[in-house]
Design an enzyme around this catalytic site. Sequence first.
Site, short mmCIF file in Angstrom:
data_model
loop_
_atom_site.label_atom_id
_atom_site.label_comp_id
_atom_site.label_asym_id
_atom_site.label_seq_id
_atom_site.Cartn_x
_atom_site.Cartn_y
_atom_site.Cartn_z
N ASN A 226 23.73 32.05 102.51
CA ASN A 226 23.60 33.46 102.89
C ASN A 226 25.00 34.04 103.05
O ASN A 226 25.96 33.32 103.32
CB ASN A 226 22.83 33.57 104.21
N HIS A 228 26.96 36.92 105.41
CA HIS A 228 26.80 37.79 106.57
C HIS A 228 28.04 38.67 106.68
O HIS A 228 29.16 38.19 106.55
CB HIS A 228 26.63 36.93 107.84
N SER A 260 31.12 36.03 106.31
CA SER A 260 30.85 34.60 106.50
C SER A 260 29.80 34.18 105.47
O SER A 260 28.72 34.78 105.40
CB SER A 260 30.28 34.34 107.90
C1 GAR Z 1 25.70 42.92 102.51
O1 GAR Z 1 26.78 43.52 103.15
C2 GAR Z 1 25.31 41.65 103.22
O2 GAR Z 1 26.37 41.00 103.83
C3 GAR Z 1 24.36 42.15 104.26
O3 GAR Z 1 23.60 43.13 103.60
C4 GAR Z 1 24.45 43.78 102.65
C5 GAR Z 1 23.67 43.89 101.35
O4 GAR Z 1 24.35 44.71 100.46
N1 GAR Z 1 23.54 41.10 104.77
C6 GAR Z 1 23.19 41.02 106.05
O5 GAR Z 1 23.50 41.85 106.87
C7 GAR Z 1 22.40 39.77 106.41
N2 GAR Z 1 22.38 39.59 107.81
P1 GAR Z 1 23.97 44.75 98.93
O6 GAR Z 1 22.45 45.00 98.86
O7 GAR Z 1 24.74 45.89 98.36
O8 GAR Z 1 24.32 43.44 98.31
#
Ligand code: GAR
Length: 317
Positions: A226, A228, A260
């Site tokens: 994942n 984060h 992370s």
């Molecule tokens: C990303 O910034 C990712 O790190 C976060 O969601 C966003 C998705 O963006 N994930 C979390 O917060 C998980 N806890 P994207 O749809 O443009 O890839």
Amino acid sequence: MFQRLQQKWKVNGWRLLLILITFATGGSLCGYLGRLIISQLNIGQPVIRIIIYIVIVTILWPFCVILISIPTGQFNFFRAYLTKMGQRMVGKQPATADRAETSSNEENQNKLIMSQKENNTTSTPFRIAIFASGAGSNAAKIIEYFKGKPETEVALVVCNKPGAGVLGIAQKAGIPTLLIEKEQFFRGNGYVDELQHANIGFVVLAGFLWKVPTSLIQAYSGRIVNIHPALLPKYGGKGMYGMHVHNAVIEAKEKESGISIHFVDEVYDHGAVIYQAICTISDTDTPDMLAQKIHQLEHAHYPRVIEEVIAGLQKRS
Ligand code: GAR
């Protein structure tokens, strides 16, 4: 009993109800037609009447349930159900996904390792699935990165939100998509059968907002990563995703944040950290500005880190 049926057929409560209604109505229709035909045949001997009635009902039943399944919207279920029954009657094994249903997690794990070994010795690409819920900018970068790497293929995009941007990105790239349902994800077996059927060896979460169920974690132990958008263990846990994270970081007047990349276990944002990258925050930065910096870091590092983790796994197996 109903829960077991839901799990067995991988349907939610509402669909189970429609399926049971189809069974009941189809069965009644079949009985009615059977009696009607028998009454037209004028057979005197009661034993022969019963035998012929049973034969007629057995032949009519599939047609009746298929007919009723059309208005109840369950045609695809009953087509698959009757095909499976037919295969069993002629002594053929049911399809792979059904067999996987009964296999233990240990067997699942072995299957994954075996399929990876096959991938190592042949030119078949190693297949990964991306799970995402939103816009999909990370998914897009990962897809683009692996396009130039014939040994690894983004083979499936899994999404829990109809209409999410990531679905359009996958379709444009010609990658199959799988839209998942909450009920089956959490109460079924986390779509493990579907992933294995698609020969997926590794799962990448890229902005996927549902907690990953134990069934999936066990089947893909050490094979789910994942990303984060903060420096774990800070700003992680339930409810900490996307802008919620950046708002909290800015509110706390942090001087730096980052990304992370970690393995996924049963606790939110808890598995072993594989890689972190840092960005500085100035006093004038807003949550939106921080989100942009974080996205830049994610796009720059996530695809490469995924590749390195997969290479490490392949070396070990
Ligand atoms: C990303 O910034 C990712 O790190 C976060 O969601 C966003 C998705 O963006 N994930 C979390 O917060 C998980 N806890 P994207 O749809 O443009 O890839």
